[in-house]
Design an enzyme around this catalytic site. Structure first.
Site, PDB file in Angstrom:
ATOM      1  N   PHE A  18      61.341 -39.428   5.094  1.00  0.00           N
ATOM      2  CA  PHE A  18      61.890 -40.247   6.178  1.00  0.00           C
ATOM      3  C   PHE A  18      60.852 -40.434   7.280  1.00  0.00           C
ATOM      4  CE2 PHE A  18      63.876 -40.090  10.422  1.00  0.00           C
ATOM      5  CZ  PHE A  18      64.604 -41.269  10.409  1.00  0.00           C
ATOM      6  N   TYR A  19      60.254 -39.351   7.744  1.00  0.00           N
ATOM      7  CA  TYR A  19      59.276 -39.443   8.831  1.00  0.00           C
ATOM      8  C   TYR A  19      58.013 -40.186   8.389  1.00  0.00           C
ATOM      9  CZ  TYR A  19      62.195 -36.289  11.511  1.00  0.00           C
ATOM     10  OH  TYR A  19      63.245 -35.729  12.188  1.00  0.00           O
ATOM     11  N   ARG A  20      57.613 -40.005   7.165  1.00  0.00           N
ATOM     12  CA  ARG A  20      56.416 -40.715   6.681  1.00  0.00           C
ATOM     13  C   ARG A  20      56.602 -42.224   6.699  1.00  0.00           C
ATOM     14  NH1 ARG A  20      53.048 -37.280   2.295  1.00  0.00           N
ATOM     15  NH2 ARG A  20      52.771 -35.500   3.663  1.00  0.00           N
ATOM     16  N   TYR A  27      57.739 -43.824   8.951  1.00  0.00           N
ATOM     17  CA  TYR A  27      57.459 -44.239  10.330  1.00  0.00           C
ATOM     18  C   TYR A  27      56.042 -43.882  10.767  1.00  0.00           C
ATOM     19  CZ  TYR A  27      62.283 -45.436  10.470  1.00  0.00           C
ATOM     20  OH  TYR A  27      63.479 -46.035  10.185  1.00  0.00           O
TER      21      TYR A  27
END
Length: 137
Positions: free
Chosen positions: A110-112, A114
Site C-alpha cells: 500500500f505505501y509503496r 505512494y
C-alpha cells in the site's frame, strides 16, 4: 484505538479520525509524531554521504481503516491527509522525510504505491522524502 487516545492525551501523538457522517462512528484514523532518523541511517536513506546530523521526520505511527470500510479509498485519503500535514509542518520547521512502519507485506505494498521506499535493513519500515511528496501533491 485506545492506545492512540492515551498517547494523544499525553501529547505524544496527534490522532486524526475519519467518521461516518450518518452514525458518527470512527471508521479510520491515523496518528503521527515528530521523529528523526539517526545520521548513520540517514545517509543510506537519502542516498548521500554519511550524514553528520539526524534527519528530521514525521512518523505515521498508526494508520487503520475499519475492515468494513476497506477497499473504498479511505486509507488513501487518510494517507494523503497525513502527507499534506507533513508538508504544512515543513513550512514552519525543517522536515526531510515521512516514515511508516508497515504492519505486514500488504501494508508495505500500500505505501509503496505512494512512492515510499523500504529501509535497507528493514523492508517493513518505509520512507518518502518531502521533495517527493511536494512533487506529487
Amino acid at each position: 484505538m485506545s492506545q492512540s487516545g492515551q498517547q494523544e492525551k499525553r501529547g505524544k501523538t496527534k490522532t486524526f479520525l475519519a467518521r461516518r457522517d450518518t452514525e458518527n462512528n470512527v471508521v479510520g484514523y491515523y496518528s503521527s509524531v515528530i521523529a528523526q532518523v539517526e545520521a548513520s541511517d540517514s545517509a543510506q536513506l537519502l542516498g548521500v554521504g554519511t550524514g553528520r546530523y539526524p534527519v528530521s521526520a514525521v512518523l505515521i505511527a498508526r494508520l487503520a481503516v475499519d475492515t468494513k470500510q476497506q477497499g473504498n479509498g479511505l486509507g488513501s485519503r487518510l494517507l494523503v491527509h497525513a502527507l499534506r500535514g507533513a508538508v504544512a509542518i515543513s513550512e514552519h520547521a525543517g522536515l526531510e522525510v515521512v516514515i511508516v512502519d508497515a504492519l505486514n507485506t500488504d501494508a508495505m505494498a500500500f505505501y509503496r504505491r505512494y512512492g515510499f521506499a523500504s529501509f535497507a535493513d528493514d523492508p517493513l519500515r518505509l520512507f518518502v522524502t518531502l521533495k517527493q511528496i511536494t512533487a506529487s501533491l
